[in-house]
Design an enzyme around this catalytic site. Structure first.
Site: not given
Length: 130
Positions: A20, A28, A121
């Site tokens: 978690h 990219d 991204n």
């Protein structure tokens, strides 16, 4: 043999090991990866594989609690920003690209795609399934 869409063993291993709040970066071809952060390099040539195909496949296995994109994305690449927003990912956080790169230092791994769209991204924060 796996039944889910994600067949890449390295990506599956990272996702299976995440807890978690851990993060996974999909980037990219130009996104710098900090030293020490594992890189899963999928890039073959310009655009292959594309960012959205990788993201959508990762989302078949990763429980996402939040995601982070760069403030510059909707200005530099509005079509890509719209495609990401259309996925309906939870708790969008937007930060400057410089701050985004600082967050990559804490990632469990960075997946490098062949994407050549500016600021394509994302950082995915792991949630829990219970």
């Amino acid at each position: 043999m796996k039944k889910t869409a994600l067949l890449n063993a390295a990506i599956s291993q990272v996702i299976a090991s995440m807890g978690h709040g851990d993060t996974l970066v999909i980037g990219d071809v130009g996104l710098p990866v900090p030293p020490g952060v594992p890189v899963i390099d999928l890039a073959l040539t310009r655009g292959i594989p594309d960012f959205m195909s990788v993201l959508q496949t990762v989302l078949t296995e990763l429980q996402v609690e939040y995601h982070i994109v760069a403030d510059e994305l909707p200005v530099a690449s509005p079509a890509m920003a719209a495609r990401i927003n259309a996925l309906g990912l939870p708790q969008k956080r937007s930060v400057s690209h410089d701050v985004f790169k600082e967050h990559t230092w804490r990632a469990r791994a960075c997946i490098r795609t062949g994407e050549c769209t500016p600021y394509a991204n994302i950082i995915l924060g792991s949630g829990v399934v219970f």
